[in-house]
Design a protein around this motif. Structure first.
Motif, PDB file in Angstrom:
ATOM      1  N   VAL A 245       0.853  -1.190   0.000  1.00  0.00           N
ATOM      2  CA  VAL A 245       0.000   0.000   0.000  1.00  0.00           C
ATOM      3  C   VAL A 245       0.890   1.241   0.000  1.00  0.00           C
ATOM      4  CG1 VAL A 245      -1.674   1.331   1.359  1.00  0.00           C
ATOM      5  CG2 VAL A 245      -1.933  -1.148   1.115  1.00  0.00           C
ATOM      6  N   ILE A 246       0.497   2.249  -0.761  1.00  0.00           N
ATOM      7  CA  ILE A 246       1.267   3.484  -0.901  1.00  0.00           C
ATOM      8  C   ILE A 246       0.730   4.531   0.073  1.00  0.00           C
ATOM      9  CG2 ILE A 246       1.830   5.369  -2.491  1.00  0.00           C
ATOM     10  CD1 ILE A 246       1.543   3.206  -4.751  1.00  0.00           C
ATOM     11  N   ILE A 274       4.891  12.705  -0.955  1.00  0.00           N
ATOM     12  CA  ILE A 274       4.545  13.967  -0.307  1.00  0.00           C
ATOM     13  C   ILE A 274       3.641  14.743  -1.261  1.00  0.00           C
ATOM     14  CG2 ILE A 274       5.425  16.191   0.494  1.00  0.00           C
ATOM     15  CD1 ILE A 274       7.995  14.714   1.339  1.00  0.00           C
ATOM     16  N   SER A 275       2.485  15.187  -0.772  1.00  0.00           N
ATOM     17  CA  SER A 275       1.563  15.951  -1.609  1.00  0.00           C
ATOM     18  C   SER A 275       0.853  16.991  -0.765  1.00  0.00           C
ATOM     19  CB  SER A 275       0.543  15.031  -2.286  1.00  0.00           C
ATOM     20  OG  SER A 275      -0.340  14.463  -1.328  1.00  0.00           O
ATOM     21  N   SER A 276       0.262  17.984  -1.428  1.00  0.00           N
ATOM     22  CA  SER A 276      -0.269  19.143  -0.711  1.00  0.00           C
ATOM     23  C   SER A 276      -1.737  19.039  -0.322  1.00  0.00           C
ATOM     24  CB  SER A 276      -0.094  20.392  -1.578  1.00  0.00           C
ATOM     25  OG  SER A 276      -0.958  20.338  -2.708  1.00  0.00           O
ATOM     26  N   ASP A 277      -2.562  18.344  -1.116  1.00  0.00           N
ATOM     27  CA  ASP A 277      -4.022  18.440  -1.017  1.00  0.00           C
ATOM     28  C   ASP A 277      -4.447  19.904  -1.068  1.00  0.00           C
ATOM     29  OD1 ASP A 277      -6.738  17.952  -0.745  1.00  0.00           O
ATOM     30  OD2 ASP A 277      -6.643  17.556   1.407  1.00  0.00           O
ATOM     31  N   VAL A 278      -3.953  20.604  -2.076  1.00  0.00           N
ATOM     32  CA  VAL A 278      -4.310  22.005  -2.233  1.00  0.00           C
ATOM     33  C   VAL A 278      -5.742  22.113  -2.759  1.00  0.00           C
ATOM     34  CG1 VAL A 278      -3.406  22.213  -4.592  1.00  0.00           C
ATOM     35  CG2 VAL A 278      -3.544  24.234  -3.134  1.00  0.00           C
ATOM     36  N   VAL A 307      13.085  13.680   0.204  1.00  0.00           N
ATOM     37  CA  VAL A 307      11.962  14.583  -0.046  1.00  0.00           C
ATOM     38  C   VAL A 307      11.728  14.727  -1.546  1.00  0.00           C
ATOM     39  CG1 VAL A 307      11.188  16.980   0.167  1.00  0.00           C
ATOM     40  CG2 VAL A 307      12.189  15.813   2.138  1.00  0.00           C
ATOM     41  N   ILE A 308      12.814  14.846  -2.314  1.00  0.00           N
ATOM     42  CA  ILE A 308      12.690  14.930  -3.773  1.00  0.00           C
ATOM     43  C   ILE A 308      12.155  13.619  -4.337  1.00  0.00           C
ATOM     44  CG2 ILE A 308      13.934  15.267  -5.943  1.00  0.00           C
ATOM     45  CD1 ILE A 308      13.655  17.795  -4.237  1.00  0.00           C
ATOM     46  N   ARG A 309      12.634  12.501  -3.833  1.00  0.00           N
ATOM     47  CA  ARG A 309      12.157  11.187  -4.297  1.00  0.00           C
ATOM     48  C   ARG A 309      10.641  11.064  -4.101  1.00  0.00           C
ATOM     49  NH1 ARG A 309      15.125   6.613  -4.702  1.00  0.00           N
ATOM     50  NH2 ARG A 309      16.694   7.422  -3.232  1.00  0.00           N
ATOM     51  N   ALA A 310      10.169  11.498  -2.935  1.00  0.00           N
ATOM     52  CA  ALA A 310       8.745  11.375  -2.610  1.00  0.00           C
ATOM     53  C   ALA A 310       7.882  12.353  -3.389  1.00  0.00           C
ATOM     54  CB  ALA A 310       8.540  11.594  -1.107  1.00  0.00           C
ATOM     55  N   SER A 311       8.508  13.284  -4.091  1.00  0.00           N
ATOM     56  CA  SER A 311       7.778  14.313  -4.837  1.00  0.00           C
ATOM     57  C   SER A 311       7.974  14.187  -6.348  1.00  0.00           C
ATOM     58  CB  SER A 311       8.246  15.699  -4.378  1.00  0.00           C
ATOM     59  OG  SER A 311       8.199  15.805  -2.975  1.00  0.00           O
ATOM     60  N   ASN A 314       8.483   8.664  -6.989  1.00  0.00           N
ATOM     61  CA  ASN A 314       7.502   7.891  -6.217  1.00  0.00           C
ATOM     62  C   ASN A 314       6.073   8.274  -6.575  1.00  0.00           C
ATOM     63  OD1 ASN A 314       9.653   6.691  -4.960  1.00  0.00           O
ATOM     64  ND2 ASN A 314       9.054   7.225  -2.878  1.00  0.00           N
ATOM     65  N   ALA A 315       5.854   9.572  -6.811  1.00  0.00           N
ATOM     66  CA  ALA A 315       4.515  10.015  -7.213  1.00  0.00           C
ATOM     67  C   ALA A 315       4.161   9.479  -8.590  1.00  0.00           C
ATOM     68  CB  ALA A 315       4.451  11.539  -7.198  1.00  0.00           C
ATOM     69  N   ALA A 316       5.123   9.483  -9.513  1.00  0.00           N
ATOM     70  CA  ALA A 316       4.873   8.933 -10.851  1.00  0.00           C
ATOM     71  C   ALA A 316       4.537   7.452 -10.774  1.00  0.00           C
ATOM     72  CB  ALA A 316       6.096   9.156 -11.748  1.00  0.00           C
ATOM     73  N   SER A 317       5.277   6.728  -9.954  1.00  0.00           N
ATOM     74  CA  SER A 317       5.037   5.287  -9.807  1.00  0.00           C
ATOM     75  C   SER A 317       3.667   5.019  -9.196  1.00  0.00           C
ATOM     76  CB  SER A 317       6.131   4.662  -8.938  1.00  0.00           C
ATOM     77  OG  SER A 317       7.396   4.796  -9.549  1.00  0.00           O
ATOM     78  N   ALA A 318       3.210   5.895  -8.292  1.00  0.00           N
ATOM     79  CA  ALA A 318       1.925   5.689  -7.626  1.00  0.00           C
ATOM     80  C   ALA A 318       0.769   5.699  -8.614  1.00  0.00           C
ATOM     81  CB  ALA A 318       1.710   6.750  -6.547  1.00  0.00           C
TER      82      ALA A 318
END
Length: 375
Positions: A245-246, A274-278, A307-311, A314-318
């Motif tokens: 699970v991501i 890492i994401s904002s939910d803006v 932090v860069i990896r998670a932004s 990792n986001a692309a892979s998700a």
């Protein structure tokens, strides 16, 4: 000849294990080369003293501007947040995804990848003065219609979104999630699940999630927090990570707490994304934007590379896209130029707790499709 060369920056690309001074060249809308002293270009930008990273991907945004009450303007948001891809977290449902596509996605410069909400009207009732959970009324949740529209829009949508919790699914509890999961399974897509205060309890949500599904608001404060009273990580959360699970931050206005985050980090449990939910009610604080959210994790001791990896990758892979998230030659020519701004900053979580910092990430330029877009 290259179309554009970024010269002299520190390239940080976790997907390629790069963290050094290199030039980056773009041609034909794609990354063309990475190296030293690259050849002539139609345009050269000196980015010495700055960081060049893959185009930032904000995995949780709400950018159906004008079509839903919570939407923000995607291009305006992307420019000041340093993002080249915005993943919309279910603003639109089967009843209005067509309008989102025609009137916003196709007209925006920034790339937008939407999740399709299981609820027919999407998130239609979120505003400063109005809050109505779209999954609280079963008349608005029709899995047959959702599946039909998901198939019709299969070239566009990247997953199915559901919001469950006391404020979003109400007395229906876990039922909308079960329905959304069935649609996701039939489509072969990930499910992104929002979780707010119970009911349902976190443990009931976690046990349904499959490997590759995304739990957003993963570091939410009590109740339904992933950290136990003694500071350990709840077992159902550990079990979910073991299944693949991501875990996505999705900061927002009510879904991120420093106490929870620091407990999780102390246990070595980093978020995958890492994401904002803006959205309308979080863009003015406490989330603000992607860069502020990333900076909060730097302040809590997460290394810049992670932090860069998670932004990025990792986001692309998700969302299972393989054409971005890294500056590998041949992929989309998207990059973000960052600088560590020094000063006095106060970061706030959703319950009012604060952390002071003397640095914050700032956007100094964006390359979109191999061309200088903003800076």
């Amino acid at each position: 000849m290259f179309d554009l060369v970024l010269q002299g920056g520190r390239v940080i690309d976790p997907a390629q294990n790069l963290n050094e001074a290199l030039d980056v060249a773009f041609a034909g809308g794609k990354v063309a080369a990475i190296g030293k002293d690259l050849g002539p270009a139609a345009e050269t930008r000196d980015v010495s003293g700055k960081m060049v990273v893959p185009g930032l991907i904000d995995l949780h945004t709400h950018v159906y501007w004008g079509g839903t009450s919570l939407g923000v303007d995607p291009d305006d948001y992307a420019r000041f947040s340093g993002c080249t891809t915005l993943v919309d977290a279910g603003s639109a449902g089967p009843g209005n995804i067509h309008g989102f596509r025609k009137h916003v996605i196709e007209r925006s410069d920034v790339r937008i990848l939407p999740f399709l909400n299981i609820a027919f009207p999407g998130i239609f009732g979120l505003h400063w003065e109005v809050s109505f959970g779209e999954c609280s009324d079963l008349r608005l949740v029709n899995s047959r219609v959702c599946l039909a529209v998901a198939k019709e829009q299969a070239d566009l949508i990247v997953g199915i979104k559901v919001r469950v919790g006391g404020g979003t699914s109400g007395a229906l509890g876990i039922v909308p999630m079960q329905m959304a999961l069935e649609v996701a399974e039939h489509m072969g897509l990930p499910l992104m699940s929002h979780l707010d205060a119970p009911p349902p309890p976190r443990s009931e949500v976690m046990k349904l999630m499959r490997g590759g599904d995304i739990l957003t608001h993963c570091f939410r404060p009590f109740p339904n927090a992933p950290a136990a009273a003694d500071g350990s990580v709840e077992q159902d959360v550990l079990d979910a990570r073991a299944r693949g699970v991501i875990f996505d931050i999705g900061h927002g206005r009510g879904s991120f707490g420093f106490e929870t985050a620091m407990a999780m980090l102390k246990n070595g449990f980093l978020p995958d994304v890492i994401s904002s939910d803006v959205h309308l009610t979080s863009i003015g604080g406490p989330a603000y934007n992607m860069l502020v959210t990333m900076s909060k994790f730097l302040r809590m001791g997460v290394p810049l590379n992670e932090v860069i990896r998670a932004s990025t990758i990792n986001a692309a892979s998700a969302v299972r896209v393989q054409d971005r998230g890294t500056l590998k030659p041949g992929l989309l020519g998207d990059a973000t130029i960052l600088e560590m701004e020094r000063g006095k900053f106060t970061f706030m979580d959703v319950v009012g707790e604060t952390l002071d910092s003397d640095e914050q990430l700032a956007c100094r330029g964006i390359v979109l499709g191999g061309k200088w877009w903003h800076g």
